[in-house]
Each structure stands twice: as C-alpha cells, then as structure tokens.
Design a protein around this motif. Structure first.
Motif, PDB file in Angstrom:
ATOM      1  N   THR B 244       0.838  -1.198   0.000  1.00 25.70           N
ATOM      2  CA  THR B 244       0.000   0.000   0.000  1.00 25.70           C
ATOM      3  C   THR B 244       0.873   1.249   0.000  1.00 25.70           C
ATOM      4  O   THR B 244       0.620   2.207  -0.719  1.00 25.70           O
ATOM      5  N   MET B 245       1.919   1.205   0.821  1.00 29.23           N
ATOM      6  CA  MET B 245       2.826   2.354   0.887  1.00 29.23           C
ATOM      7  C   MET B 245       3.520   2.553  -0.451  1.00 29.23           C
ATOM      8  O   MET B 245       3.685   3.681  -0.917  1.00 29.23           O
ATOM      9  N   PHE B 246       3.911   1.455  -1.057  1.00 27.37           N
ATOM     10  CA  PHE B 246       4.574   1.526  -2.366  1.00 27.37           C
ATOM     11  C   PHE B 246       3.655   2.213  -3.373  1.00 27.37           C
ATOM     12  O   PHE B 246       4.080   3.090  -4.122  1.00 27.37           O
ATOM     13  N   PHE B 247       2.385   1.822  -3.349  1.00 26.32           N
ATOM     14  CA  PHE B 247       1.424   2.437  -4.271  1.00 26.32           C
ATOM     15  C   PHE B 247       1.335   3.942  -4.043  1.00 26.32           C
ATOM     16  O   PHE B 247       1.454   4.744  -4.972  1.00 26.32           O
ATOM     17  N   HIS B 248       1.153   4.331  -2.788  1.00 24.07           N
ATOM     18  CA  HIS B 248       0.931   5.750  -2.516  1.00 24.07           C
ATOM     19  C   HIS B 248       2.178   6.585  -2.770  1.00 24.07           C
ATOM     20  O   HIS B 248       2.092   7.701  -3.273  1.00 24.07           O
ATOM     21  N   LEU B 249       3.347   6.043  -2.426  1.00 21.29           N
ATOM     22  CA  LEU B 249       4.582   6.792  -2.682  1.00 21.29           C
ATOM     23  C   LEU B 249       4.788   6.976  -4.181  1.00 21.29           C
ATOM     24  O   LEU B 249       5.125   8.059  -4.649  1.00 21.29           O
ATOM     25  N   THR B 250       4.544   5.911  -4.947  1.00 23.76           N
ATOM     26  CA  THR B 250       4.747   6.009  -6.392  1.00 23.76           C
ATOM     27  C   THR B 250       3.698   6.924  -7.014  1.00 23.76           C
ATOM     28  O   THR B 250       4.000   7.718  -7.904  1.00 23.76           O
ATOM     29  N   ARG B 251       2.483   6.824  -6.513  1.00 26.18           N
ATOM     30  CA  ARG B 251       1.427   7.714  -6.997  1.00 26.18           C
ATOM     31  C   ARG B 251       1.861   9.161  -6.795  1.00 26.18           C
ATOM     32  O   ARG B 251       1.763   9.989  -7.701  1.00 26.18           O
ATOM     33  N   LEU B 252       2.382   9.466  -5.614  1.00 25.68           N
ATOM     34  CA  LEU B 252       2.824  10.825  -5.334  1.00 25.68           C
ATOM     35  C   LEU B 252       3.967  11.234  -6.258  1.00 25.68           C
ATOM     36  O   LEU B 252       3.976  12.333  -6.800  1.00 25.68           O
ATOM     37  N   LEU B 253       4.919  10.330  -6.443  1.00 25.24           N
ATOM     38  CA  LEU B 253       6.060  10.664  -7.298  1.00 25.24           C
ATOM     39  C   LEU B 253       5.599  10.929  -8.731  1.00 25.24           C
ATOM     40  O   LEU B 253       6.117  11.814  -9.398  1.00 25.24           O
ATOM     41  N   HIS B 254       4.618  10.160  -9.191  1.00 28.09           N
ATOM     42  CA  HIS B 254       4.106  10.371 -10.545  1.00 28.09           C
ATOM     43  C   HIS B 254       3.327  11.682 -10.655  1.00 28.09           C
ATOM     44  O   HIS B 254       3.144  12.209 -11.748  1.00 28.09           O
ATOM     45  N   LEU B 255       2.855  12.182  -9.530  1.00 29.02           N
ATOM     46  CA  LEU B 255       2.090  13.435  -9.548  1.00 29.02           C
ATOM     47  C   LEU B 255       2.960  14.652  -9.228  1.00 29.02           C
ATOM     48  O   LEU B 255       2.461  15.766  -9.112  1.00 29.02           O
ATOM     49  N   THR B 256       4.251  14.420  -9.102  1.00 29.87           N
ATOM     50  CA  THR B 256       5.153  15.519  -8.777  1.00 29.87           C
ATOM     51  C   THR B 256       5.045  16.641  -9.809  1.00 29.87           C
ATOM     52  O   THR B 256       5.245  16.411 -11.001  1.00 29.87           O
ATOM     53  N   GLY B 257       4.704  17.828  -9.338  1.00 30.81           N
ATOM     54  CA  GLY B 257       4.582  18.972 -10.243  1.00 30.81           C
ATOM     55  C   GLY B 257       3.370  18.872 -11.139  1.00 30.81           C
ATOM     56  O   GLY B 257       3.234  19.649 -12.077  1.00 30.81           O
ATOM     57  N   ARG B 258       2.493  17.895 -10.882  1.00 31.90           N
ATOM     58  CA  ARG B 258       1.305  17.712 -11.709  1.00 31.90           C
ATOM     59  C   ARG B 258       0.050  17.790 -10.858  1.00 31.90           C
ATOM     60  O   ARG B 258      -1.016  18.123 -11.353  1.00 31.90           O
ATOM     61  N   CYS B 259       0.187  17.456  -9.569  1.00 31.92           N
ATOM     62  CA  CYS B 259      -0.962  17.551  -8.662  1.00 31.92           C
ATOM     63  C   CYS B 259      -1.299  19.022  -8.473  1.00 31.92           C
ATOM     64  O   CYS B 259      -0.432  19.836  -8.163  1.00 31.92           O
ATOM     65  N   THR B 260      -2.581  19.352  -8.683  1.00 34.02           N
ATOM     66  CA  THR B 260      -2.997  20.743  -8.546  1.00 34.02           C
ATOM     67  C   THR B 260      -3.680  20.993  -7.203  1.00 34.02           C
ATOM     68  O   THR B 260      -4.030  22.118  -6.893  1.00 34.02           O
ATOM     69  N   GLY B 261      -3.885  19.920  -6.438  1.00 37.11           N
ATOM     70  CA  GLY B 261      -4.521  20.070  -5.139  1.00 37.11           C
ATOM     71  C   GLY B 261      -6.021  20.282  -5.221  1.00 37.11           C
ATOM     72  O   GLY B 261      -6.599  20.959  -4.375  1.00 37.11           O
ATOM     73  N   CYS B 262      -6.661  19.704  -6.252  1.00 42.32           N
ATOM     74  CA  CYS B 262      -8.109  19.906  -6.405  1.00 42.32           C
ATOM     75  C   CYS B 262      -8.895  19.142  -5.345  1.00 42.32           C
ATOM     76  O   CYS B 262     -10.039  19.464  -5.068  1.00 42.32           O
TER      77      CYS B 262
END
Lengths: 165, 317
Positions: B244-262
């Motif tokens: 689960t942690m692996f999923f969330h960490l990778t999800r975050l890394l893939h959203l680096t500079g792309r997550c807009t915080g909606c």
C-alpha cells in the motif's frame, strides 16, 4: 527428505546490506578504479550497474527497500559530465523530491543516499561507500517499508518440504 | 440573472451554434446535496445543468476521454488548473476546449452536513450568502455556516476564481490570502521521524487499494498504470502494508509537479486516508525546490520534464 528448520547462520555482528545503483560511465568506472588501485572499502555494497543515474526509476529504490535492503546508494556522473548529456540533471530533480517525500513519511534520513562519483575518483568512491556504510550502521537494520509477506513461518516451510518429498 | 441561468444560456448557445459537440457540467443527482456529472449534447437539454455548492467533481477528468471532440467544460478554479495541466502535457488541445469557469467559495462536505442535520434527509439546500439553508424532509429548517460545511481542502484554496475561463459564470468571489505552507504539513514536518512513520503507517493501513484516488484524478490518465503492469510487476496487491505504501509513494512521485490540489482523490477515498497531507507536502516541495505550481500556466513544462543547470544538489555527496 526430512522436515527440518531452515538453518540460518548466526552472524555475531550485524552487517548492513546496501544496494548501489552505479552509472556505467562514471561511478561504475570509479568503483573499478578503487578496485584496481587496491583501495579498501567496506564490502557491504551490492552493485547494480545502470546505463545512467537517469535510468534509476524511484520505484527501483522503493522496491529495494521493500525487499529488505538496509540502505540504497545511487551514484552517477557529476553535473555536466553525463554521457547522455542531461540524464543526471533529470535524476537530480527526481531524487530531490523522493528524498524529501521519504523523510516526510518517516523513512530515516540516510537510508537512501545519492552521490556524484567520476571515473577518476576511485578514492571518492571508497569514501562514499565508507560514509554510507557507517551511516547505515548507526541506523541499524531496515524495518520500515520492508515487506514481510514472505517471512513464511518455519512450520509452514516444513510442511511444504514434506509435501514435495 | 443567476449564475445557473447564465450557464444554461451559454451552454445552449455553444451547442446550438455548433461551437462545441458536448457540454460537460453538473446536474442534480440523487438527493438535494448530490450533483452528478452531466453530458449535454442537445441544446434543448441545457436546462438540466446546475451549479452550486454541491458540485464537487473535477470534470477535467473526462476531457482526455472526449479527445477529438469540441468540449465545453464547467470548472471551478481548482478544476481549471487540471485543464491547464492537461493542455500543458499535450493531452488536449486548447482550441478543442471551451472553459466555463465558475468562481467558487468551496464545495460542501457531506459528512459535515450529515452531522449538522443529525442524519436527517435534506429535501432542499439553498445558499444565502455565507449561510446554507437546509430544508429537511421532516419540514425542519437547519442553518449552517458555509465556512464550517465546506471540505477542509477548500478552506485552504488559493484559486477560488478561474483565470483562464472563456466564459465566466457568475460573479468573482473574495480570495482570502493563504499561508505558503499548509499548517498540517508544518505540523507533521516538526514531528520526530518515528512519529511521522507512525502517522504514515496508520494512514496507509486504512487503504484498501480500491484505486478510487487514481480513477478520479485528471492527472492519472495513463492507459497502462504501473499498478496493473505484470511485466515488470512493480507492485503486488497483497494485504501487506508495504505494498500500500509503495502504491501511494509512487502515486505521489508520478504526480510531482502535476498535482494541482483539487482534492478529488481526498473526496473519493472511501476510508478517509489523509491524502491531502501528502499531496500538500508534495506541492509544497515542488514550490520550494522548483519554484513551480501546477496548472497555472500552459506554457511552463512540469518540473520533472525539464531541469536547470543550477538546481540545488546539496543533498548529493
């Protein structure tokens, strides 16, 4: 075949296992130079040669931690020296985020480290490995993010062995 | 003229004149507090469109699926950043999308309204300034302070007014100034490593890997996600918290500079994992290290697809 407890050699003193992702053109050659120059450094690193530090997907590092390594070192060419011109610049950005994120989530600082080592820096490679090993020694064995699912109880292992025979 | 009337008129006009093939907006869903996505392609049906404090979905999520068609999309300030992000990444063409921007002071959190009405069924919800009037089926009327009822993420919103709208629906709203770093992130950063790990463990322990956060995220548009890859098998979906942690960490890394915080993922999470904290941390870092905020300018590339020669590397030996 008789069912028996798997024998694990008891080591008197714990030694960390460290995975080192080394870029082919600089750090791997630096490690080679350290070797041919007979420079002594701790034997804790297991080297994985990659074409470029830019090849190191952060998932490699997470996966290594999951599988129970005590430390990860990623090393590549100095900025400006990349064989592919810009690979290490991209890597640097990725690692800056990864490092902050891991520490925010509670992975100890120093568990994952980065360095620039050129092909002529055999001594620096030895120093970096010595530093990293010392730091991991202080931190102790990795427990966080380690996957335990394959820690199969010995009784189950024994049963499996009996089935196979 | 109310914002809703304006919205319907503009939608009918865009469809009637053939400027767009479909309008993506909201319609009333099951219950007064539920708005559901609406896809309107007939100008006569534009009257189903609504916009109010219940319109929480980020409709930018549908844009890349409608690729090749002219689309008008109803977006709040936060959703608009996702649209700009998609344009920046070349997923959609600016000319193919008409942005119907709606100023927004926050969308309501169903958990907060349920607590306020003590579980009573709401027949009608009307916004009167900063007050939300909830008329229950029992005939009772409950008044709520809108500031208390909106999603926690909306309280920290810094993009209440759209900036790239082709048509502005409704009047601009006040934009309070917000702290640079989310107070929650500062609080967790101040914790010792062990406490941060405990918190991370607790939050990740809730996750059931339903991937709702991925499904609602406009930035998660990859056809083949790393979670579904079997060769290489990046991630196993076991019950081990490490996965689960692996999923969330990778999800975050893939959203680096792309997550807009909606906050779409936060609202979609069925088990209330504190995704906001980790998204906020990521966005703070991106702002701090790369001086970049996602979805504000379609001309500036995301920070992990470019670099600067003088990027900080004091963390590298």
């Amino acid at each position: 075949m008789t069912a028996s407890e798997p024998q694990v050699a008891e080591t008197p003193e714990w030694e960390p296992k460290i995975v080192a992702f080394l870029c082919n053109w600089c750090s791997y050659a630096g490690a080679d130079l350290a070797g041919v120059s007979r420079i002594q450094y701790p034997a804790n690193v297991r080297v994985i040669r990659v074409p470029c530090s830019g090849r190191v997907n952060p998932m490699f590092i997470l996966r290594a931690l999951q599988q129970g390594v005590d430390g990860v070192l990623v090393s590549g060419c100095h900025p400006g020296d990349c064989h592919y011109l810009t690979g290490n610049y991209h890597a640097r950005r990725r690692f800056a985020v990864l490092k902050r994120l891991l520490e925010f989530c509670g992975i100890e600082e120093g568990r994952v480290q980065f360095s620039w080592v050129s092909a002529s820096e055999g001594q620096k490679f030895a120093d970096v490995v010595t530093d990293v090993t010392e730091k991991i020694h202080q931190l102790g064995p990795a427990t966080r993010l380690v996957k335990h699912l394959w820690d199969v109880p010995s009784s189950v292992l024994a049963a499996l062995e009996t089935d196979e025979s | 003229m109310s914002a809703e009337t304006t919205l319907r008129e503009i939608a009918a006009d865009l469809l009637g004149t053939g400027k767009v093939d479909v309008v993506v907006g909201y319609r009333r869903g099951d219950g007064a507090l539920v708005a559901t996505p609406a896809f309107v392609s007939d100008p006569a049906e534009a009257d189903v469109l609504v916009f109010d404090v219940t319109c929480e979905n980020n409709l930018a999520n549908y844009l890349h699926r409608l690729e090749g068609r002219k689309v008008a999309v109803v977006v709040k300030g936060c959703d608009e950043r996702s649209v700009i992000g998609l344009i920046q990444e070349g997923q959609i063409a600016r000319d193919d999308v008409v942005i119907l921007g709606t100023p927004c002071s926050g969308v309501i959190d169903p958990e907060a309204t349920t607590a306020l009405t003590k579980g009573g069924e709401v027949a009608e919800a009307v916004q009167e300034g900063a007050t939300l009037v909830l008329r229950l089926s029992s005939g009772e009327e409950v008044l709520g302070d809108l500031c208390e009822l909106i999603h926690p993420g909306c309280r920290e919103c810094s993009v209440r007014n759209p900036r790239h709208a082709d048509h502005l629906i409704g009047d601009l709203v006040d934009q309070p100034s917000m702290p640079d770093v989310s107070p929650d992130v500062t609080r967790v950063e101040a914790m010792p490593t062990g406490k941060r790990w405990e918190y991370f463990q607790r939050e990740m322990g809730k996750c059931i890997l339903c991937f709702a956060c991925r499904s609602v995220c406009p930035a998660c548009y990859c056809n083949a996600c790393f979670t579904d890859s079997s060769q290489p098998k990046w991630m196993s979906k076991s019950s081990d918290p490490s996965d689960t942690m692996f999923f969330h960490l990778t999800r975050l890394l893939h959203l680096t500079g792309r997550c807009t915080g909606c906050g779409a993922c936060v609202r979609a999470c069925p088990v209330n994992v504190d995704l906001r904290l980790y998204n906020d941390k990521l966005r703070n870092d991106v702002k701090d290290v790369f001086e970049f905020e996602a979805g504000l300018d379609p001309e500036i590339p995301a920070p992990l697809s470019c670099f600067r020669l003088d990027d900080k590397d004091d963390f590298i030996k």
